[in-house]
Design a protein around this motif. Structure first.
Motif, PDB file in Angstrom:
ATOM      1  N   THR A 122     -10.524  -4.949  -7.345  1.00  9.76           N
ATOM      2  CA  THR A 122     -10.764  -5.128  -5.790  1.00  9.76           C
ATOM      3  C   THR A 122     -11.924  -6.119  -5.429  1.00  9.76           C
ATOM      4  O   THR A 122     -13.029  -6.403  -6.214  1.00  9.76           O
ATOM      5  N   ILE A 123     -11.747  -6.688  -4.461  1.00 12.50           N
ATOM      6  CA  ILE A 123     -12.748  -7.843  -4.077  1.00 12.50           C
ATOM      7  C   ILE A 123     -14.152  -7.076  -3.775  1.00 12.50           C
ATOM      8  O   ILE A 123     -15.128  -7.620  -3.872  1.00 12.50           O
ATOM      9  N   ASP A 124     -13.894  -5.876  -3.381  1.00 14.73           N
ATOM     10  CA  ASP A 124     -15.043  -5.127  -2.785  1.00 14.73           C
ATOM     11  C   ASP A 124     -16.269  -4.845  -3.835  1.00 14.73           C
ATOM     12  O   ASP A 124     -17.279  -4.510  -3.579  1.00 14.73           O
ATOM     13  N   MET A 167     -15.436  -8.939   4.208  1.00 14.94           N
ATOM     14  CA  MET A 167     -15.123  -7.447   4.020  1.00 14.94           C
ATOM     15  C   MET A 167     -15.983  -6.631   3.073  1.00 14.94           C
ATOM     16  O   MET A 167     -17.086  -7.116   2.754  1.00 14.94           O
ATOM     17  N   ARG A 182     -15.461  -2.057   3.115  1.00 14.91           N
ATOM     18  CA  ARG A 182     -15.063  -1.133   3.785  1.00 14.91           C
ATOM     19  C   ARG A 182     -16.027  -0.060   3.760  1.00 14.91           C
ATOM     20  O   ARG A 182     -16.776   0.522   4.698  1.00 14.91           O
ATOM     21  N   ARG A 232     -10.095 -13.327   0.370  1.00  9.19           N
ATOM     22  CA  ARG A 232      -9.138 -12.774  -0.887  1.00  9.19           C
ATOM     23  C   ARG A 232      -7.911 -13.710  -1.498  1.00  9.19           C
ATOM     24  O   ARG A 232      -7.428 -13.481  -2.288  1.00  9.19           O
ATOM     25  N   GLU A 250     -17.805  -5.707   7.451  1.00  3.99           N
ATOM     26  CA  GLU A 250     -17.111  -5.044   8.287  1.00  3.99           C
ATOM     27  C   GLU A 250     -17.195  -3.470   8.588  1.00  3.99           C
ATOM     28  O   GLU A 250     -16.633  -3.014   9.378  1.00  3.99           O
ATOM     29  N   ARG A 256       0.823  -1.001   0.124  1.00  2.98           N
ATOM     30  CA  ARG A 256      -0.009   0.155   0.030  1.00  2.98           C
ATOM     31  C   ARG A 256       0.997   1.390   0.211  1.00  2.98           C
ATOM     32  O   ARG A 256       0.317   2.231   0.650  1.00  2.98           O
TER      33      ARG A 256
HETATM   34  O1  F6P Z   1      -9.971  -3.085  -0.286  1.00  2.00           O
HETATM   35  C1  F6P Z   1     -10.172  -4.499  -0.218  1.00  2.00           C
HETATM   36  C2  F6P Z   1     -10.026  -4.997   1.099  1.00  2.00           C
HETATM   37  O2  F6P Z   1     -10.023  -6.440   0.963  1.00  2.00           O
HETATM   38  C3  F6P Z   1     -11.148  -4.204   2.092  1.00  2.00           C
HETATM   39  O3  F6P Z   1     -12.335  -4.960   1.957  1.00  2.00           O
HETATM   40  C4  F6P Z   1     -10.718  -4.343   3.414  1.00  2.00           C
HETATM   41  O4  F6P Z   1     -10.928  -3.629   4.479  1.00  2.00           O
HETATM   42  C5  F6P Z   1      -8.982  -4.395   3.240  1.00  2.00           C
HETATM   43  O5  F6P Z   1      -8.781  -4.580   1.829  1.00  2.00           O
HETATM   44  C6  F6P Z   1      -8.135  -4.849   4.168  1.00  2.00           C
HETATM   45  O6  F6P Z   1      -6.722  -4.641   3.807  1.00  2.00           O
HETATM   46  P1  F6P Z   1      -5.588  -5.391   4.442  1.00  2.00           P
HETATM   47  O7  F6P Z   1      -5.366  -6.733   4.222  1.00  2.00           O
HETATM   48  O8  F6P Z   1      -4.430  -4.483   4.000  1.00  2.00           O
HETATM   49  O9  F6P Z   1      -5.709  -5.125   5.865  1.00  2.00           O
END
Ligand code: F6P
Length: 341
Positions: A125-127, A169, A171, A274, A221, A72
């Motif tokens: 993105t999985i979201d 998941m 966000r 994921r 979440e 990131r």
């Molecule tokens: O953006 C994808 C995602 O899987 C979100 O749903 C989740 O909040 C975030 O990544 C978690 O990221 P990490 O694994 O870096 O904590």
């Protein structure tokens, strides 16, 4: 042309399928050379590369994760970050970039194209919360994993007359909760877009028990109670300013136990959603995105992103994906509510 490829943000099933398609078409049809940048934007920022050609992409289609690694890292937050990327690309003889990522990674790609770096984007993105594309790859895999988990929770909930909560998941957007909750027959689905009323949740739980079945709750979440705050893991922020989520499931279980006197337990799916091999849908979508992304490089369509609209892959401006998030519309949530309680 020499093309750099990178994957940024959270890993996502289908990333390797994109990389494979980009390289296969790029080498065989267009005669391009490739450089793999390691670990998201950290790669071009620090000049971290790996060899990337047809031998490196053999056999990776069904593999989860990313052979390039991810992070990131946010070069915009690094002093002179954009200039460092430009200098490293020049030194490595890289003419253009294919950036595969979500809102944050593509936001950086947008800033780079504005600074004159030739780049195209691939949405990931999985979201499933990126605008301008009907679906992102990885979403179908996450929904499949979560649906299977909910199917399994039903049998334990019924045997033990317990409330079982599945935290998934999501966000800012509740797409995974909505789809897996609907597919898995959850009795209550809670998403970030619609703050929930705890009294109403308790009433749905009680009504489910009255019908001699045990309730299953699927909660995103990022879901939050009407009169409360987002529940986070800790106070730390990543380089894009995001908090670590998770905890709403446990909080909800405690509240429901206190109010109903019945046992409530939570399963947090976390990174299981994921990881691992992509579904056939995600493999095909990721492959089509990769083929079309490298065609966009060939056409020098800089500042664009490939997107799925209906059954077609189209090109849209990068900003269209990152400007506003695609959240669950109220009417879609209301469809799911027909099965609550
Ligand atoms: O953006 C994808 C995602 O899987 C979100 O749903 C989740 O909040 C975030 O990544 C978690 O990221 P990490 O694994 O870096 O904590």
């Amino acid at each position: 042309m020499r093309v750099g490829v990178l994957t940024g943000g959270g890993d996502c099933p289908g990333l390797n399928a994109v990389i494979r398609a980009v390289v296969r078409r790029g080498v065989t049809e267009y005669g391009f050379e490739f450089v793999g940048f390691r670990d998201g934007w950290k790669g071009p920022l620090e000049g971290l590369t790996m060899e990337l050609g047809i031998p490196q992409v053999r056999g990776i289609l069904p593999r989860g994760g990313t052979i390039l690694g991810s992070s990131r890292t946010n070069p915009i937050k690094v002093e002179g970050g954009i200039e460092r990327i430009k200098d490293n690309m020049k030194a490595l003889g890289v003419d253009a970039l294919v950036a595969i990522g979500g809102e944050d990674t593509l936001g950086v790609a947008t800033a780079l194209t504005e600074a004159g770096v030739p780049a195209v984007g691939v949405p990931k993105t999985i979201d499933n919360d990126l605008s301008a594309t009907d679906y992102t790859f990885g979403f179908d895999t996450a929904v499949t994993v979560a649906t299977e988990a909910i199917d399994r929770l039903h049998t334990t909930a019924e045997s033990h007359h317990r409330i079982l909560i599945c935290e998934v998941m999501g966000r800012h957007a509740g797409w995974i909760a909505l789809h897996s909750g609907m597919a898995g027959g959850a009795n209550i689905i809670l998403i970030p877009e619609v703050p929930f009323d705890l009294d109403q949740v308790v009433e749905w739980v009680e009504s489910r028990f009255r019908s001699h079945y045990a309730p299953i709750i699927c909660v995103a979440e990022g879901a939050l109670p009407k009169d409360g705050d987002l529940i986070t893991k800790d106070a730390t922020l990543d380089a894009f300013g995001h908090v670590k989520l998770s905890g709403i499931g446990e909080w909800l279980a405690a509240q429901i136990e206190e109010r109903t006197g019945k046992e409530a337990r939570t399963t947090v799916l976390g990174h299981i959603q994921r990881g691992g091999s992509p579904t056939a849908f995600d493999r095909v979508l990721a492959t089509r995105f990769g083929l079309n992304a490298i065609a966009a490089v060939k056409d020098e369509a800089w500042g664009t992103m490939v997107a799925l609209q209906g059954t077609d892959i189209v090109r849209v401006p990068l900003q269209a994906a990152t400007g506003t998030l695609k959240t669950v519309p109220t009417e879609r949530y209301e469809e799911a509510m027909a099965f609550f309680g």
